[in-house]
Each structure stands twice: as C-alpha cells, then as structure tokens.
Design an enzyme around this catalytic site. Sequence first.
Site, PDB file in Angstrom:
ATOM      1  N   VAL A  56       0.860  -1.183   0.000  1.00  0.00           N
ATOM      2  CA  VAL A  56       0.000   0.000   0.000  1.00  0.00           C
ATOM      3  C   VAL A  56       0.894   1.229   0.000  1.00  0.00           C
ATOM      4  O   VAL A  56       1.764   1.366   0.867  1.00  0.00           O
ATOM      5  CB  VAL A  56      -0.927   0.022   1.238  1.00  0.00           C
ATOM      6  N   ASP A 110      -8.617  12.621  -0.241  1.00  0.00           N
ATOM      7  CA  ASP A 110      -7.911  13.862   0.065  1.00  0.00           C
ATOM      8  C   ASP A 110      -7.491  13.815   1.532  1.00  0.00           C
ATOM      9  O   ASP A 110      -8.322  13.971   2.430  1.00  0.00           O
ATOM     10  CB  ASP A 110      -8.825  15.060  -0.200  1.00  0.00           C
ATOM     11  N   ASP A 118     -12.858   8.050   4.748  1.00  0.00           N
ATOM     12  CA  ASP A 118     -11.853   7.677   3.750  1.00  0.00           C
ATOM     13  C   ASP A 118     -10.952   6.554   4.265  1.00  0.00           C
ATOM     14  O   ASP A 118     -10.589   5.639   3.517  1.00  0.00           O
ATOM     15  CB  ASP A 118     -10.986   8.889   3.389  1.00  0.00           C
ATOM     16  N   ASN A 137       4.054   7.678   2.307  1.00  0.00           N
ATOM     17  CA  ASN A 137       4.768   8.692   1.531  1.00  0.00           C
ATOM     18  C   ASN A 137       4.020  10.015   1.434  1.00  0.00           C
ATOM     19  O   ASN A 137       4.623  11.044   1.134  1.00  0.00           O
ATOM     20  CB  ASN A 137       5.036   8.157   0.117  1.00  0.00           C
ATOM     21  N   SER A 191      12.175  13.778   6.543  1.00  0.00           N
ATOM     22  CA  SER A 191      12.855  14.884   5.878  1.00  0.00           C
ATOM     23  C   SER A 191      13.911  15.456   6.813  1.00  0.00           C
ATOM     24  O   SER A 191      13.760  15.413   8.036  1.00  0.00           O
ATOM     25  CB  SER A 191      11.851  15.977   5.506  1.00  0.00           C
ATOM     26  N   TYR A 204       6.015  22.701   8.737  1.00  0.00           N
ATOM     27  CA  TYR A 204       6.451  21.489   8.034  1.00  0.00           C
ATOM     28  C   TYR A 204       7.574  20.809   8.806  1.00  0.00           C
ATOM     29  O   TYR A 204       7.554  19.588   9.013  1.00  0.00           O
ATOM     30  CB  TYR A 204       6.924  21.857   6.629  1.00  0.00           C
ATOM     31  N   VAL A 237      14.996  16.038  -3.029  1.00  0.00           N
ATOM     32  CA  VAL A 237      14.849  15.144  -4.180  1.00  0.00           C
ATOM     33  C   VAL A 237      14.104  15.923  -5.249  1.00  0.00           C
ATOM     34  O   VAL A 237      13.241  16.757  -4.935  1.00  0.00           O
ATOM     35  CB  VAL A 237      14.054  13.880  -3.782  1.00  0.00           C
TER      36      VAL A 237
END
Length: 329
Positions: A56, A110, A118, A137, A191, A204, A237
């Site tokens: 998945v 979403d 969802d 991801n 990250s 973030y 990336v």
Amino acid sequence: MAALDHVPQPAVLGLAAIGAGYALFKFGSFVRLLLSLFVLPGASLSKFGDKGSWAVITGASDGIGKEYALQLARKGFNVVLVSRTESKLRSLAAEIEATHKVQTRIHAMDFAANNDADFTALSQLIADLDVAILINNVGFSHSIPVPFLQTPADEMRDIININCLGTLKATRAVAPKLVARRRGLVLTMASFGGVMPTPLLATYSGSKAFLQHWSTALGAELAPAGVTVQLVQSYLVTSAMSKIRRASATIPTPKAFVKAALSKIGRSGGAQGVAYTSTPFWSHGIMHWAIGSFVGIMNGVTLKFNRDMHESIRKRALRKAEREGKKVA
C-alpha cells in the site's frame, strides 16, 4: 606546553586517552557509515512478503510515491495506490498492470480533509488482501517559505492533517494486517526538515520531527510482532514538492532515491544512533552523519544556512508572484 607542566602526569595521560578514544570512536563510526551506504545490503523485500503479496503506497500518484509503486511492482508486488487525484491513479494503475503484470487497486482520497470515512474505506478495500508493505509517503509542505506568524491557517491545518494525522490513520488502517501475519514493513518518509529546525518552514519542520519520534516508538512496539518499521530520512529530491527539476550529487531523482531506500532496509546509513531510522541515499547519509557527529558546531551553522536559503527562496517567489500578478502569503 608550559601550562601542562603543572598538570599531574596521570591527568595528562587520562586526557590523552579520552581524546584518542573519541577519535577512534569517530573513525569507527565513519567506517560504519561507508559500509552501510556502499557495501552492506539491506534486508530483502522477500522477508516481508512473497511475490504476489500487496504493498500500500500513499501519495502514490507523483514523484517519490509513484516511484515506490513502480519499483515494488517491478519486484512482483501487487500495489494499492492511494492519493487525491483519481485520474492520475487510474493512469498509473494501467501503466503498472501493462508493464509489470501485477494487480492494482486504487483509492482516491484527500488526506487534507481528514475524513474518517476515507480511512474506513481504505480498510475495507484491503480487507481481503495479503498486505506485506505500507509506504507512508503522503506529504505536504508550504507553498513557499513563509515566517510562522504569516503562515495561512489553512496551510498549517493541511500540513498537520496530511503529514501527521494522515500518516497515523493510514498506519492504523493497514498495520493490523501486518501484525496478524507476523511479518511486514512500515516505511515512512521523513525529511531533514525534521532533523534540523528549518526557519520559514516551521510547521512542516515540526510535522516531520513528529514523525521521527512517532516512527521510532512504533518500531519498538511492533518489533515483537515481527513487523519492521523504518523511517527514511532525506535531503532534497527532484519533485513537485521541492520544485527542483535538475538532479545533482546531493539532489537525486525519485528513481535513484527509491532504489537506495528499498535496497537499504534495516541499514542506518547516516542515521547512526537513531533507532528504526535510515538515511539511505549516499550523499544524504554523509550529510546526516556529519550533522550528528558535530552537532555542537553544525546546529548553529545549519540553522543559519536553512534560514538564509529559505529567505532567498521566499524573496524570489514573491518577486515572481508580483510579476505574474498573484497574491501569496
């Protein structure tokens, strides 16, 4: 040397031994880094599931997520593709089925909406599947670097919903199947923004730091059930999120990055001393090792570098928006 004349000889020898020991430790750490990045293989994906089992992938329609789907399909895994845009998912599913002769299922949702229905639908979609791998991801960043006090409320909300709550809820939907079969892999993309605080990307950066602690704790919880958890750290990336198109030694393509990530499962790379974590791409690994090894020096240097770099990016973005008559935060 005169200053040392008044220091007792055993103390001098003791300090010298400590210095030599520290130097030897760092040398050994660097050798371990090189072996992890360039010599030693990671765990085979067959450890987590046989060909024909399922993976998945969230955020699967573009960039790194798409590349995870393609490379796992190439290795014989069927894939469940989860992302926002159904048309992109259908196109990728058709490409994978035609090229790699595996099965696909798609689930358009979403993550920013944070809709429990969802995730319930995702659980139902995979209920009859032998799921071996979950790739967390899905991710979202600021549209341009922005001071925290000027960050739009909806942008803050979307970052937390997607990066944090979306990852947690997707894992809650999928991981019980891995635990039930007593083997599997949960791989979550992180990250460098979570390794070092990043001014002008504060929300973030904080969301990625959250994933580090959550994933490490999850790794300890699921290890007795035979499930491997790995947080994958990365610098930049080439992708739509980074807005960088040209690859370099420090900025790989998604294809090169994912190849490294899937070949180094269980290897720390540059993330030595951080459990259940890997920095698998070679240049990112070296950078991460340097940050961890010289943290007293690197913290201040990296913080200033991050601030200056993102202030420059913001100025360029604002000038471009002004030329195009657009309004940004």
